[in-house]
Design a protein around this motif. Structure first.
Motif, PDB file in Angstrom:
ATOM      1  N   ALA A  84     -53.242  10.001  70.778  1.00 21.67           N
ATOM      2  CA  ALA A  84     -53.815   9.975  69.334  1.00 21.67           C
ATOM      3  C   ALA A  84     -55.092   9.364  69.307  1.00 21.67           C
ATOM      4  O   ALA A  84     -55.194   8.341  70.228  1.00 21.67           O
ATOM      5  N   ASP A  85     -55.547   9.525  68.264  1.00 21.59           N
ATOM      6  CA  ASP A  85     -56.951   8.702  68.046  1.00 21.59           C
ATOM      7  C   ASP A  85     -56.632   7.189  67.947  1.00 21.59           C
ATOM      8  O   ASP A  85     -55.595   7.028  66.971  1.00 21.59           O
ATOM      9  N   GLY A  86     -57.182   6.481  68.621  1.00 18.16           N
ATOM     10  CA  GLY A  86     -56.931   5.158  68.547  1.00 18.16           C
ATOM     11  C   GLY A  86     -55.775   4.438  69.440  1.00 18.16           C
ATOM     12  O   GLY A  86     -55.733   3.355  69.331  1.00 18.16           O
ATOM     13  N   ALA A  87     -55.105   5.513  69.949  1.00 20.95           N
ATOM     14  CA  ALA A  87     -54.122   5.126  70.887  1.00 20.95           C
ATOM     15  C   ALA A  87     -54.425   4.283  72.383  1.00 20.95           C
ATOM     16  O   ALA A  87     -55.360   4.612  73.047  1.00 20.95           O
ATOM     17  N   ASP A  88     -53.608   3.053  72.424  1.00 20.49           N
ATOM     18  CA  ASP A  88     -53.736   2.470  73.799  1.00 20.49           C
ATOM     19  C   ASP A  88     -52.935   2.900  74.773  1.00 20.49           C
ATOM     20  O   ASP A  88     -51.681   3.382  74.532  1.00 20.49           O
ATOM     21  N   PHE A  89     -53.327   2.780  76.062  1.00 17.86           N
ATOM     22  CA  PHE A  89     -52.285   2.964  77.248  1.00 17.86           C
ATOM     23  C   PHE A  89     -52.616   1.932  78.130  1.00 17.86           C
ATOM     24  O   PHE A  89     -53.880   1.457  78.304  1.00 17.86           O
ATOM     25  N   THR A  90     -51.890   1.417  79.053  1.00 18.98           N
ATOM     26  CA  THR A  90     -52.085   0.359  80.128  1.00 18.98           C
ATOM     27  C   THR A  90     -52.212   1.197  81.497  1.00 18.98           C
ATOM     28  O   THR A  90     -51.674   2.241  81.739  1.00 18.98           O
ATOM     29  N   ALA A  91     -53.339   0.905  82.036  1.00 23.12           N
ATOM     30  CA  ALA A  91     -53.408   1.427  83.497  1.00 23.12           C
ATOM     31  C   ALA A  91     -53.540   0.256  84.597  1.00 23.12           C
ATOM     32  O   ALA A  91     -54.575  -0.315  84.761  1.00 23.12           O
ATOM     33  N   GLY A  92     -52.381  -0.458  85.008  1.00 21.71           N
ATOM     34  CA  GLY A  92     -52.333  -1.574  85.646  1.00 21.71           C
ATOM     35  C   GLY A  92     -52.552  -2.643  84.831  1.00 21.71           C
ATOM     36  O   GLY A  92     -52.047  -2.915  83.746  1.00 21.71           O
ATOM     37  N   ALA A  93     -53.721  -3.404  85.187  1.00 20.71           N
ATOM     38  CA  ALA A  93     -54.130  -4.601  84.409  1.00 20.71           C
ATOM     39  C   ALA A  93     -55.038  -4.250  83.431  1.00 20.71           C
ATOM     40  O   ALA A  93     -55.431  -5.161  82.524  1.00 20.71           O
ATOM     41  N   ARG A  94     -55.418  -2.935  83.486  1.00 22.65           N
ATOM     42  CA  ARG A  94     -56.528  -2.688  82.258  1.00 22.65           C
ATOM     43  C   ARG A  94     -55.846  -2.042  81.003  1.00 22.65           C
ATOM     44  O   ARG A  94     -54.690  -1.402  81.194  1.00 22.65           O
ATOM     45  N   THR A  95     -56.351  -2.284  79.877  1.00 24.30           N
ATOM     46  CA  THR A  95     -56.026  -1.597  78.727  1.00 24.30           C
ATOM     47  C   THR A  95     -57.133  -0.554  78.242  1.00 24.30           C
ATOM     48  O   THR A  95     -58.304  -0.989  78.259  1.00 24.30           O
ATOM     49  N   LEU A  96     -56.937   0.667  77.971  1.00 25.95           N
ATOM     50  CA  LEU A  96     -57.648   1.716  77.527  1.00 25.95           C
ATOM     51  C   LEU A  96     -57.227   2.281  76.338  1.00 25.95           C
ATOM     52  O   LEU A  96     -56.147   2.175  76.049  1.00 25.95           O
ATOM     53  N   ARG A  97     -58.299   2.735  75.421  1.00 27.08           N
ATOM     54  CA  ARG A  97     -58.066   3.186  74.413  1.00 27.08           C
ATOM     55  C   ARG A  97     -58.863   4.562  74.137  1.00 27.08           C
ATOM     56  O   ARG A  97     -60.096   4.704  74.334  1.00 27.08           O
ATOM     57  N   TRP A  98     -58.178   5.515  73.596  1.00 27.82           N
ATOM     58  CA  TRP A  98     -58.727   6.736  73.539  1.00 27.82           C
ATOM     59  C   TRP A  98     -59.282   6.932  71.988  1.00 27.82           C
ATOM     60  O   TRP A  98     -58.544   6.396  70.976  1.00 27.82           O
ATOM     61  N   TYR A  99     -60.416   7.596  71.822  1.00 26.99           N
ATOM     62  CA  TYR A  99     -61.015   7.927  70.476  1.00 26.99           C
ATOM     63  C   TYR A  99     -61.235   9.449  70.259  1.00 26.99           C
ATOM     64  O   TYR A  99     -61.990   9.872  71.175  1.00 26.99           O
ATOM     65  N   ASP A 100     -60.866  10.166  69.272  1.00 31.45           N
ATOM     66  CA  ASP A 100     -61.322  11.411  69.081  1.00 31.45           C
ATOM     67  C   ASP A 100     -62.637  11.384  68.664  1.00 31.45           C
ATOM     68  O   ASP A 100     -63.078  10.800  67.881  1.00 31.45           O
ATOM     69  N   THR A 101     -63.081  12.658  69.025  1.00 30.07           N
ATOM     70  CA  THR A 101     -64.562  12.901  68.712  1.00 30.07           C
ATOM     71  C   THR A 101     -64.833  14.035  68.293  1.00 30.07           C
ATOM     72  O   THR A 101     -65.421  14.885  69.194  1.00 30.07           O
ATOM     73  N   PRO A 102     -64.072  14.784  67.418  1.00 30.32           N
ATOM     74  CA  PRO A 102     -64.034  16.230  67.186  1.00 30.32           C
ATOM     75  C   PRO A 102     -65.554  16.868  67.138  1.00 30.32           C
ATOM     76  O   PRO A 102     -66.226  16.239  66.379  1.00 30.32           O
ATOM     77  N   HIS A 103     -65.724  17.871  68.059  1.00 26.96           N
ATOM     78  CA  HIS A 103     -67.094  18.619  67.929  1.00 26.96           C
ATOM     79  C   HIS A 103     -68.263  17.628  68.093  1.00 26.96           C
ATOM     80  O   HIS A 103     -69.520  17.821  68.234  1.00 26.96           O
ATOM     81  N   ILE A 104     -67.789  16.531  68.952  1.00 33.78           N
ATOM     82  CA  ILE A 104     -69.006  15.680  69.382  1.00 33.78           C
ATOM     83  C   ILE A 104     -68.769  15.410  70.800  1.00 33.78           C
ATOM     84  O   ILE A 104     -67.744  14.780  71.293  1.00 33.78           O
ATOM     85  N   PRO A 105     -69.518  16.070  71.852  1.00 35.46           N
ATOM     86  CA  PRO A 105     -70.540  17.018  71.612  1.00 35.46           C
ATOM     87  C   PRO A 105     -70.053  18.334  71.091  1.00 35.46           C
ATOM     88  O   PRO A 105     -70.798  19.236  70.614  1.00 35.46           O
ATOM     89  N   HIS A 106     -69.022  18.644  71.755  1.00 30.03           N
ATOM     90  CA  HIS A 106     -68.819  20.038  71.844  1.00 30.03           C
ATOM     91  C   HIS A 106     -67.624  20.569  71.176  1.00 30.03           C
ATOM     92  O   HIS A 106     -67.684  20.805  69.831  1.00 30.03           O
ATOM     93  N   GLY A 107     -66.392  20.774  71.755  1.00 26.28           N
ATOM     94  CA  GLY A 107     -65.348  21.100  71.047  1.00 26.28           C
ATOM     95  C   GLY A 107     -64.413  20.361  70.211  1.00 26.28           C
ATOM     96  O   GLY A 107     -64.467  18.915  70.290  1.00 26.28           O
ATOM     97  N   TRP A 108     -63.561  20.900  69.459  1.00 27.29           N
ATOM     98  CA  TRP A 108     -62.785  20.215  68.540  1.00 27.29           C
ATOM     99  C   TRP A 108     -61.741  19.086  69.232  1.00 27.29           C
ATOM    100  O   TRP A 108     -61.146  18.451  68.565  1.00 27.29           O
ATOM    101  N   GLU A 109     -61.575  19.434  70.409  1.00 23.06           N
ATOM    102  CA  GLU A 109     -60.638  18.525  71.368  1.00 23.06           C
ATOM    103  C   GLU A 109     -61.208  17.413  71.842  1.00 23.06           C
ATOM    104  O   GLU A 109     -60.845  16.590  72.847  1.00 23.06           O
ATOM    105  N   ALA A 110     -62.704  17.138  71.763  1.00 25.67           N
ATOM    106  CA  ALA A 110     -63.461  15.998  72.505  1.00 25.67           C
ATOM    107  C   ALA A 110     -63.010  14.772  72.027  1.00 25.67           C
ATOM    108  O   ALA A 110     -62.283  14.280  71.151  1.00 25.67           O
ATOM    109  N   GLY A 111     -63.207  13.821  73.041  1.00 25.20           N
ATOM    110  CA  GLY A 111     -63.005  12.135  72.822  1.00 25.20           C
ATOM    111  C   GLY A 111     -63.649  11.508  73.972  1.00 25.20           C
ATOM    112  O   GLY A 111     -64.393  12.004  74.720  1.00 25.20           O
ATOM    113  N   VAL A 112     -63.596  10.256  73.734  1.00 25.29           N
ATOM    114  CA  VAL A 112     -64.208   9.145  74.709  1.00 25.29           C
ATOM    115  C   VAL A 112     -63.141   8.093  74.845  1.00 25.29           C
ATOM    116  O   VAL A 112     -61.937   8.013  74.328  1.00 25.29           O
TER     117      VAL A 112
END
Length: 237
Positions: free
Chosen positions: A114-142
């Protein structure tokens, strides 16, 4: 094709393939560690050479997470080849991507974020951000690596030509010139707003899909991109 691998931050590697016939580069980013992450898989045609370069850092079968900004051949074309090589790997992407495409396309069930959700990959904390239509489709994110303060920003700030692994020179000018050529952005009234929200993250590096890793003033680069989008939206309307 010319493919190289460079460590662009502590434990983060850029695998870059330049295709001279297109005058365009394609990057994958390998985040090493106890639970390695591959951000962007590359197209199926480059899978053997990308796997070869991953193997220079770690055994490809130990890959744990596969992610990408949106559903497109250069971003995720070889995800099933990677799932076959790495038996414990899981695809992670936006909830929208998993719902409308990846639930059917993936050989193993993907994990939605989900937008703003964290998950851990070993010692790293990663976070997903939705960016609908940026730059392309509605499923896009960073994907934001809070540990290294790196934003894996996909097709944002793309440029043409060959490039070094990292740079601190202007990214907005080359990105604007590339957009004049490709017209790849789905311009919407809130496009610039979302980019400005990303600019407020604590970012030390922008890991660009089609371009070098930018290590200059990342906030100003994203704000400059937002200003450029505002001008394009105003011109289009």
């Amino acid at each position: 094709m010319d493919t190289r691998i460079d460590e662009v931050a502590d434990g983060i590697y850029q695998i870059a393939t330049y295709m001279p016939e297109m005058d365009f580069g394609f990057n994958q980013y390998l985040i090493a560690g106890d639970e390695p992450v591959l951000f962007h898989t590359g197209m199926r045609g480059v899978f053997p050479i990308v796997r070869e370069h991953v193997a220079k850092v770690l055994p490809p079968e130990t890959l744990r997470w596969i992610s990408f900004g949106h559903v497109e051949a250069d971003e995720c074309g070889s995800m099933n080849e990677w799932l076959a090589v790495a038996p414990n790997a899981t695809v992670i992407a936006s909830t929208t991507a998993c719902m409308v495409q990846l639930g059917d396309l993936c050989d193993r069930q993907p994990t939605p974020l989900a937008d703003g959700a964290d998950f851990t990959a070993g010692a790293r904390t990663l976070r997903w951000y939705d960016t609908p239509h940026i730059p392309h489709g509605w499923e896009a994110g960073v994907l934001y690596d809070a540990t290294s303060k790196t934003l894996f920003c996909g097709d944002l700030l793309s440029c043409t030509g060959n490039y070094e692994a990292t740079t601190d020179t202007d990214r907005v000018g080359p990105a604007s010139a590339a957009e004049d050529m490709f017209h790849s952005f789905s311009l919407a009234p809130n496009s610039a707003t979302r980019v400005r929200q990303l600019a407020e993250l604590d970012i030390s590096a922008l890991a660009i899909m089609h371009g070098p890793v930018y290590t200059g003033d990342c906030r100003e680069a994203l704000l400059g991109l937002a200003d450029d989008l505002d001008k394009r939206i105003a011109a289009a309307s």
